[in-house]
Design a protein around this motif. Structure first.
Motif, PDB file in Angstrom:
ATOM      1  N   PRO A 103       0.801  -1.222   0.000  1.00 51.34           N
ATOM      2  CA  PRO A 103       0.000   0.000   0.000  1.00 51.34           C
ATOM      3  C   PRO A 103       0.834   1.272   0.000  1.00 51.34           C
ATOM      4  CG  PRO A 103       0.082  -0.899   2.208  1.00 51.34           C
ATOM      5  CD  PRO A 103       0.774  -1.899   1.308  1.00 51.34           C
ATOM      6  N   CYS A 124     -12.345  -5.801   3.578  1.00 52.20           N
ATOM      7  CA  CYS A 124     -11.754  -4.462   3.412  1.00 52.20           C
ATOM      8  C   CYS A 124     -11.591  -3.802   4.765  1.00 52.20           C
ATOM      9  CB  CYS A 124     -12.662  -3.613   2.512  1.00 52.20           C
ATOM     10  SG  CYS A 124     -12.147  -1.880   2.336  1.00 52.20           S
ATOM     11  N   LYS A 181     -13.035  -0.260  -3.534  1.00 48.25           N
ATOM     12  CA  LYS A 181     -12.223   0.729  -2.843  1.00 48.25           C
ATOM     13  C   LYS A 181     -12.894   1.173  -1.552  1.00 48.25           C
ATOM     14  CE  LYS A 181     -11.952   4.767  -4.753  1.00 48.25           C
ATOM     15  NZ  LYS A 181     -11.719   5.848  -5.716  1.00 48.25           N
ATOM     16  N   ASN A 182     -12.126   1.812  -0.696  1.00 46.46           N
ATOM     17  CA  ASN A 182     -12.679   2.372   0.533  1.00 46.46           C
ATOM     18  C   ASN A 182     -13.369   3.706   0.230  1.00 46.46           C
ATOM     19  OD1 ASN A 182     -10.822   4.697   0.796  1.00 46.46           O
ATOM     20  ND2 ASN A 182      -9.244   3.186   1.259  1.00 46.46           N
ATOM     21  N   CYS A 215      -4.877  -3.740  -4.091  1.00 48.32           N
ATOM     22  CA  CYS A 215      -5.118  -4.403  -2.799  1.00 48.32           C
ATOM     23  C   CYS A 215      -5.239  -5.914  -2.970  1.00 48.32           C
ATOM     24  CB  CYS A 215      -6.382  -3.858  -2.151  1.00 48.32           C
ATOM     25  SG  CYS A 215      -6.694  -4.566  -0.513  1.00 48.32           S
ATOM     26  N   CYS A 238      -6.369   1.666  -3.477  1.00 58.34           N
ATOM     27  CA  CYS A 238      -6.988   0.336  -3.437  1.00 58.34           C
ATOM     28  C   CYS A 238      -6.772  -0.495  -4.694  1.00 58.34           C
ATOM     29  CB  CYS A 238      -8.499   0.472  -3.189  1.00 58.34           C
ATOM     30  SG  CYS A 238      -8.919   1.294  -1.634  1.00 58.34           S
TER      31      CYS A 238
END
Length: 321
Positions: free
Chosen positions: A226, A266, A301-302, A252, A249
């Motif tokens: 990351p 996540c 994604k976050n 990831c 992301c």
């Protein structure tokens, strides 16, 4: 091989062995009482290991032990040895606050642990006490020295916060550089359990500050890490982790397992599926099916920095960072 719906290969699992922690860090769990989940609610090391075998057989190549603080769980080295004996080529690592590391580093290394990540947010005792809620710095630094002495590879993480420790990023970098420890500066991740009013130092602000003293060039992401890495003139590399970035992301490759058996796709989200029932009754196919479903439903994604929400309700002390 485990592949999510966005064609990302998922080959890394972070395993929390406890949510308990002996620190009360401002950015994680400052107000949580010193309590613990009843032992009967936790998966035993034997049960966790049964799932680790499933994950390894499905293609997991990296396992990181986390918490809470993993060294608070008794006989952790035995769990590590179970994994190492089953798959010695797996990249077996641990994230720890290092407070208890001085007395355990050799035992962990002997069991098969290869690497550790340690939080070094400051080199000032009074600041460490303000961040962690207790006098911790001496033990942490002694733990780091012992880990290096026994041959564990060490990385350091620092969360720079304005008005608290952001003025120490060069000092922490120099400390790590002198010991051949890679340091990564992590943007504070807003979450519902942290102390209100924390002001993060952004990744770009950290780079701007470091550029006043050092020359470096960007090397970009290192595989599925990351962190974006930067190389200084003398060859030393440091990293910046920016969870608010648009590309954070994209690569990831990880999922997370709690000590109670919740498999989480996540870091940001609360959504999870339990493998506990399957593992407890010896249903390996059932556990594998849960693993595959969690990977399949892994979000793209976050939402840090997005329009919907910027504060995660995820309790990081249950899953590690």
């Amino acid at each position: 091989m485990l592949i999510d719906s966005y064609d990302r290969v998922v080959d890394y699992i972070r395993v929390s062995v406890t949510e308990r922690c002996n620190f009360r860090c401002q950015y994680c769990m400052p107000e949580k009482p010193f309590s613990w989940v009843p032992k009967e609610n936790l998966l035993s090391f034997e049960e966790l290991f049964e799932f680790m075998k499933v994950a390894i057989d499905e293609g997991v190549k990296k396992i990181r032990i986390t918490g809470g603080e993993p060294l608070l769980r008794e006989d952790l080295d035995k769990f590590i040895k179970m994994i190492y004996d089953y798959a010695p080529d797996v990249d077996l690592a641990m994230t720890t606050n290092a407070f208890l590391l001085k007395g355990t580093a050799q035992k962990l290394k002997d069991a098969g642990l290869k690497r550790i990540n340690v939080s070094i947010d400051t080199l000032k005792p009074e600041v460490a006490q303000a961040i962690a809620g207790k006098d911790v710095l001496k033990n942490v630094l002694e733990g780091v020295d012992e880990a290096l002495k026994v041959g564990l590879k060490v990385k350091a993480n620092m969360v720079p916060m304005k008005g608290m420790n952001a003025d120490e990023i060069s000092d922490v970098l120099e400390y790590c550089k002198a010991r051949d420890i890679t340091v990564r500066f992590i943007e504070y991740m807003e979450n519902a359990y942290a102390k209100a009013g924390i002001s993060k130092l952004s990744g770009q602000e950290a780079l701007d500050e470091l550029s006043k003293k050092y020359s470096f060039v960007s090397e970009g992401y290192d595989g599925a890490s990351p962190a974006k890495y930067y190389k200084m003139d003398d060859g030393y590399r440091f990293g910046i982790i920016e969870p608010y970035g648009d590309d954070f992301c994209k690569q990831c490759n990880r999922i997370r397992l709690t000590a109670e058996g919740q498999l989480i796709p996540c870091l940001y989200f609360d959504e999870a599926m339990s493998i506990a029932e399957s593992v407890k009754r010896g249903d390996i196919k059932g556990a594998a099916a849960v693993l595959k479903e969690v990977v399949r439903t892994k979000p793209e994604k976050n939402r840090w920095g997005g329009e919907d929400d910027e504060v995660s309700t995820r309790a990081f002390y249950e899953t590690g960072g």
